[in-house]
Scaffold this motif. Structure first.
Motif: not given
Length: 121
Positions: A7-9, A19-22, A80-84
């Motif tokens: 989620s989070g897209g 930020t994506l969450t799995c 998590y995947l924090q994307m900047n």
């Protein structure tokens, strides 16, 4: 049975952050390294990043290195995947999975629905 719920897209402009969450279940989460993968339309799924089970060691695909950060919370079975500094080429459906013993590989044969990330102005 193993399950992954990403989620989070969403839609974000170039240079933006997301930020994506799995949420993972069906296996001993803390015993497995975890990874993020992505797939753009018409392309093969590719590895993005992974993190070790406990010591925090991380690896990143070259194009996202310095922009993305992978992390995990073993008490919650979440990665998590924090994307900047997002770029149009980051546009893809993002998936999570347990990471295999070598960078770029995955452990389980099934995938979640993924979360769509679209970077466009």
């Amino acid at each position: 049975q193993v399950q992954f719920v990403e989620s989070g897209g969403g839609l974000v402009q170039p240079g933006g952050s997301l930020t994506l969450t799995c949420a993972a279940s069906g296996f001993i989460f803390s015993s497995y390294a975890m990874g993020w993968f992505r797939q753009a339309p018409g392309e093969e799924r590719e590895w993005v990043a992974d993190i070790s089970s406990n010591d925090g060691t991380t690896h990143y695909e070259n194009s996202v290195k310095g922009r993305f950060t992978i992390s995990r919370d073993n008490s919650k079975n979440i990665v998590y995947l924090q994307m900047n500094s997002l770029k149009p080429e980051d546009t893809a459906v993002y998936y999570c999975n347990a990471a295999g013993p070598r960078a770029g590989t995955y452990y389980f044969g099934s995938w979640g629905q993924g979360s769509q990330v679209t970077v466009s102005s």
